[in-house]
Design an enzyme around this catalytic site. Structure first.
Site, short mmCIF file in Angstrom:
data_model
loop_
_atom_site.label_atom_id
_atom_site.label_comp_id
_atom_site.label_asym_id
_atom_site.label_seq_id
_atom_site.Cartn_x
_atom_site.Cartn_y
_atom_site.Cartn_z
N ASP A 11 0.71 -1.18 0.09
CA ASP A 11 -0.08 0.10 0.08
C ASP A 11 0.77 1.31 0.02
OD1 ASP A 11 -2.43 1.65 0.43
OD2 ASP A 11 -2.05 1.80 2.45
N ASP A 13 -0.08 5.11 1.00
CA ASP A 13 -0.21 6.25 2.06
C ASP A 13 -0.06 5.37 3.37
OD1 ASP A 13 -0.84 7.68 -0.18
OD2 ASP A 13 -2.68 7.75 0.21
N ASP A 184 -1.45 -0.27 6.08
CA ASP A 184 -1.81 0.26 7.34
C ASP A 184 -3.32 0.13 7.71
OD1 ASP A 184 -3.16 3.34 7.08
OD2 ASP A 184 -2.17 2.27 5.24
#
Length: 265
Positions: A11, A13, A184
């Site tokens: 991922d 961000d 996250d």
């Protein structure tokens, strides 16, 4: 006997970079007179929600609908130009040193590195080039005659990320049981479940709970570094062709709003 291939899926961000890759552009656009103060406040609020607790499915959907509609009629080339001019200044200092090291380790082990992000290809693709990624999966908006229609062609989010990973595995011969994934957000659980080695990076509360239940390692990245200070692999020449043109579903359409205001001025 053929040896199975593997990949590491990241991922973007809060996993590779410390903020939302696209919402980070709002202040420079305001400084240049491209977007309204109201648009900046909206993006600042979204950034706050995202950084503090993460955005849930409902919040992401509302933002996606609102911001993607703002992009209707915007010139694709202009959006790319704005990103190219500001990318290094805005994004370069936000990259986690730990993430860069992991990318290097996976490449050294012979694994492909794939960035899978709900952000738009105009942002994700050049970041991927800077990091030496092999492939990028990113959100795409429909384009007609060089302009965005405001409709989403592909939203790289939640289950769609997992589907994209499975498609890449079939195309490139990856053994998913030997693949790695890092994220996250609890919205990326489908992506993490798709591979044999899942890692939660700076996880939100719900992902931390799930990671604990399933025995997924939890990593903490807290050292943003300027990419220029790192020795990175050569840019992948084929990467641009793999990231099809599109604006981020959450945040990226602020560029479109900025251009509309400029034209209407």
């Amino acid at each position: 006997m053929a040896t199975s291939r593997a990949a590491a899926f990241f991922d973007l961000d809060k996993t590779i970079i410390a903020k939302s890759s696209t919402l980070a552009f709002s202040k420079p656009f305001q400084a240049g007179g491209l977007i309204s103060r109201g648009a900046v406040l909206r993006s600042a609020y979204a950034q706050f929600v995202y950084l503090v607790g993460g955005a849930d499915h409902d919040q992401m959907e509302k933002m996606r609908q609102f911001l993607s509609q703002l992009s209707a009629g915007w010139d694709v080339a202009t959006v790319k130009e704005i990103v190219a001019e500001t990318l290094h200044t805005i994004v370069d200092p936000l990259v986690y040193d730990e993430a860069v090291s992991l990318i290097e380790e996976h490449h050294a082990a012979g694994r492909d590195v794939v960035i899978v992000s709900a952000s738009g290809a105009e942002v994700v693709e050049p970041i991927g080039q800077l990091l030496g990624a092999d492939t990028v999966v990113a959100t795409r908006l429909e384009v007609e005659d060089g302009k965005y229609t405001g409709e989403i062609a592909f939203y790289a989010y939640a289950e769609e990320k997992a589907r994209a990973i499975r498609d890449l595995a079939a195309e490139h011969g990856y053994d998913l049981a030997e693949c790695f994934a890092y994220s996250d957000s609890v919205t990326d659980v489908p992506m993490l479940e798709a591979v044999g080695h899942a890692y939660a990076v700076n996880p939100d509360r719900e992902l931390r709970r799930i990671a604990t239940e399933r025995g997924w390692p939890v990593l903490t990245f807290n050292r943003p570094v300027t990419l220029r200070s790192r020795v990175l692999p050569p840019v992948k020449p084929a990467l641009a062709a793999l990231a099809v043109s599109g604006v981020v579903a959450v945040g990226g359409a602020l560029w479109a709003n900025a251009r509309r205001r400029r034209i209407g001025a």
